[in-house]
Write an enzyme that holds these catalytic residues in place. Structure first.
Site, PDB file in Angstrom:
ATOM      1  CE  LYS A   1      -4.495  -1.321   1.656  1.00  0.00           C
ATOM      2  NZ  LYS A   1      -5.590  -1.002   2.571  1.00  0.00           N
TER       3      LYS A   1
ATOM      4  CE  LYS B   1      -5.854  -7.378  -1.768  1.00  0.00           C
ATOM      5  NZ  LYS B   1      -6.179  -7.140  -0.407  1.00  0.00           N
TER       6      LYS B   1
ATOM      7  CE  LYS C   1     -13.475  -2.458   0.128  1.00  0.00           C
ATOM      8  NZ  LYS C   1     -12.406  -2.799   1.063  1.00  0.00           N
TER       9      LYS C   1
HETATM   10  P1  TYM Z   1     -10.724  -5.174   3.341  1.00  0.00           P
HETATM   11  O1  TYM Z   1     -11.679  -4.062   3.526  1.00  0.00           O
HETATM   12  O2  TYM Z   1      -9.570  -4.981   2.430  1.00  0.00           O
HETATM   13  O3  TYM Z   1     -11.481  -6.474   2.866  1.00  0.00           O
HETATM   14  C1  TYM Z   1     -12.586  -6.993   3.590  1.00  0.00           C
HETATM   15  C2  TYM Z   1     -12.557  -8.516   3.520  1.00  0.00           C
HETATM   16  O4  TYM Z   1     -12.552  -8.958   2.166  1.00  0.00           O
HETATM   17  C3  TYM Z   1     -11.491  -9.895   1.963  1.00  0.00           C
HETATM   18  N1  TYM Z   1     -10.991  -9.736   0.599  1.00  0.00           N
HETATM   19  C4  TYM Z   1     -10.866 -10.739  -0.283  1.00  0.00           C
HETATM   20  N2  TYM Z   1     -11.141 -12.051  -0.184  1.00  0.00           N
HETATM   21  C5  TYM Z   1     -10.919 -12.817  -1.294  1.00  0.00           C
HETATM   22  N3  TYM Z   1     -10.431 -12.327  -2.458  1.00  0.00           N
HETATM   23  C6  TYM Z   1     -10.142 -11.011  -2.594  1.00  0.00           C
HETATM   24  N4  TYM Z   1      -9.693 -10.534  -3.742  1.00  0.00           N
HETATM   25  C7  TYM Z   1     -10.365 -10.148  -1.468  1.00  0.00           C
HETATM   26  N5  TYM Z   1     -10.188  -8.820  -1.255  1.00  0.00           N
HETATM   27  C8  TYM Z   1     -10.582  -8.583   0.007  1.00  0.00           C
HETATM   28  C9  TYM Z   1     -10.432  -9.499   2.984  1.00  0.00           C
HETATM   29  O5  TYM Z   1      -9.575 -10.582   3.269  1.00  0.00           O
HETATM   30  C10 TYM Z   1     -11.294  -9.112   4.171  1.00  0.00           C
HETATM   31  O6  TYM Z   1     -11.652 -10.259   4.922  1.00  0.00           O
HETATM   32  N6  TYM Z   1      -7.802  -5.083   7.355  1.00  0.00           N
HETATM   33  C11 TYM Z   1      -9.095  -5.504   6.877  1.00  0.00           C
HETATM   34  C12 TYM Z   1     -10.274  -4.960   7.645  1.00  0.00           C
HETATM   35  C13 TYM Z   1     -10.228  -5.176   9.117  1.00  0.00           C
HETATM   36  C14 TYM Z   1     -10.427  -6.392   9.805  1.00  0.00           C
HETATM   37  C15 TYM Z   1     -10.319  -6.075  11.181  1.00  0.00           C
HETATM   38  C16 TYM Z   1     -10.689  -7.684   9.392  1.00  0.00           C
HETATM   39  C17 TYM Z   1     -10.000  -4.207  10.050  1.00  0.00           C
HETATM   40  N7  TYM Z   1     -10.076  -4.747  11.298  1.00  0.00           N
HETATM   41  C18 TYM Z   1     -10.441  -7.041  12.161  1.00  0.00           C
HETATM   42  C19 TYM Z   1     -10.810  -8.665  10.385  1.00  0.00           C
HETATM   43  C20 TYM Z   1     -10.700  -8.341  11.740  1.00  0.00           C
HETATM   44  C21 TYM Z   1      -9.232  -5.052   5.431  1.00  0.00           C
HETATM   45  O7  TYM Z   1      -8.586  -4.157   4.986  1.00  0.00           O
HETATM   46  O8  TYM Z   1     -10.195  -5.684   4.761  1.00  0.00           O
END
Ligand code: TYM
Length: 333
Positions: free
Chosen positions: A111, A194, A197
């Site tokens: 990032k 991957k 967004k």
């Molecule tokens: P974020 O917002 O990037 O994504 C949310 C969830 O979607 C999953 N994900 C994917 N799974 C499969 N294939 C993909 N291409 C893909 N892109 C995203 C992510 O693995 C995630 O589960 N850091 C986290 C948010 C967060 C969080 C937490 C998660 C903040 N605090 C505590 C769990 C527990 C994040 O940026 O997710």
């Protein structure tokens, strides 16, 4: 009862990757466990967010989660910045986590990009806040996509060091729940990256609010190779784009990639892409209709989120108060 926690950033429209890798798996957990789900706006501002966009996207993300099947009566659904405990515990964890640990985080490297000096310090300590999100609830299971695994390992390291340094058994070990055939959905333009967004190309992803025409166009343009689909999994070796499209169809039709190949093996991508487009459009249409309905009543949505925040605070406040006491802070009045 096991407590489950997960979060998603409101930094754009959720993608098919978010949905298949995470959100969809959150739905059944509401009935099997005590489930807590959070729209993580504090995490989102680790990179620049336009304030008006952030407000709109936070509501839209919450509405999308409900449209996908989360029920604010059966789970606790709230916005991270509404519960102070997250930021407070994150500060304590900033003082527990070691710089060496954070330096190993691949997501920060991705990032921050080339100009690391210009990245916010929030982006660097992002994993500490994520650990705080989970540990503030003593949650033990965390349903996420594959890309979050390293962050969850760090959350366990932080808990162990806290427990060790203060001589307590306070924060439990957490277990990632990485489920299904689509734990890692890849970009439509590059099967080794991957789906995200934040990818600059909208063609690289299916957004949950894409209409039928955009879905058809994006799938049609999705990168593939000239070979027809194989009949067995071994034939997907070294063909990341083909593997990805097969995985997506398997996930949306609730089957295994093996079965997709049994049915469609030998087909060229032209035909297969039509099947995939139809399956995606059918799957997403009811979600999109429900999302539209929910966004017509932002008052009801805000009320549900405020109730969720109250419930979340009632769980997290006493846990974080105990953490403050363990650290040696004087009691608050
Ligand atoms: P974020 O917002 O990037 O994504 C949310 C969830 O979607 C999953 N994900 C994917 N799974 C499969 N294939 C993909 N291409 C893909 N892109 C995203 C992510 O693995 C995630 O589960 N850091 C986290 C948010 C967060 C969080 C937490 C998660 C903040 N605090 C505590 C769990 C527990 C994040 O940026 O997710």
């Amino acid at each position: 009862m096991t407590r489950v926690f997960s979060g998603i950033q409101p930094s754009g429209v959720p993608t098919l990757g978010n949905y298949l890798g995470a959100i969809r798996n959150w739905v059944p957990l509401q009935d099997q466990h005590e489930a807590i789900y959070c729209v993580v706006d504090l995490h989102a501002i680790t990179v620049w967010q336009d304030p008006a966009d952030l407000r709109r996207q936070t509501r839209e993300m919450a509405a999308t989660l409900i449209a996908c099947g989360l029920d604010p009566k059966r789970c606790t659904l709230f916005v991270q910045s509404h519960v102070r405990a997250h930021a407070e515990l994150a500060w304590i964890f900033n003082c527990v986590a070691r710089l060496g640990w954070l330096n190993r985080m691949t997501q920060f490297k991705d990032k921050a990009g080339k100009d690391r000096e210009a990245a916010s310090s929030g982006l660097y300590v992002y994993p500490n806040l994520m650990a705080a999100d989970i540990h503030a609830y003593h949650a033990t299971k965390v349903p996420v996509g594959e890309d979050q695994k390293q962050h969850l390992e760090l959350a366990n390291d932080i808990a162990q060091k806290f427990n060790h340094d203060y001589g307590v058994e306070f924060f439990p070990n957490i277990e990632p729940l990485i489920q299904g055939v689509a734990a890692r959905v890849m970009s439509l333009r590059d099967g080794t990256k991957k789906m995200s967004k934040s990818d600059p190309s909208d063609q690289s992803r299916i957004n949950l609010n894409d209409d039928a025409d955009s879905i058809a166009q994006k799938i049609k343009r999705a990168k593939t190779d000239p070979e027809p689909l194989p009949e067995h999994m071994a034939g997907l070796e070294g063909r990341p784009e083909a593997r990805n499209l097969v995985g997506i169809l398997a996930a949306v039709t609730g089957t295994l990639p093996e079965n997709v190949l049994r049915e469609h093996g030998g087909q060229g991508f032209g035909q297969f892409k039509n099947t995939l487009t139809e399956a995606l459009v059918d799957h997403l249409a009811p979600i999109q209709a429900e999302l539209k309905r929910l966004l017509e009543d932002p008052g009801a949505l805000d009320a549900a989120l405020h109730l969720g925040a109250e419930r979340a605070s009632a769980i997290a406040e006493p846990i974080v108060a105990k953490a403050r006491e363990i650290v040696g802070f004087l009691p608050r009045r």
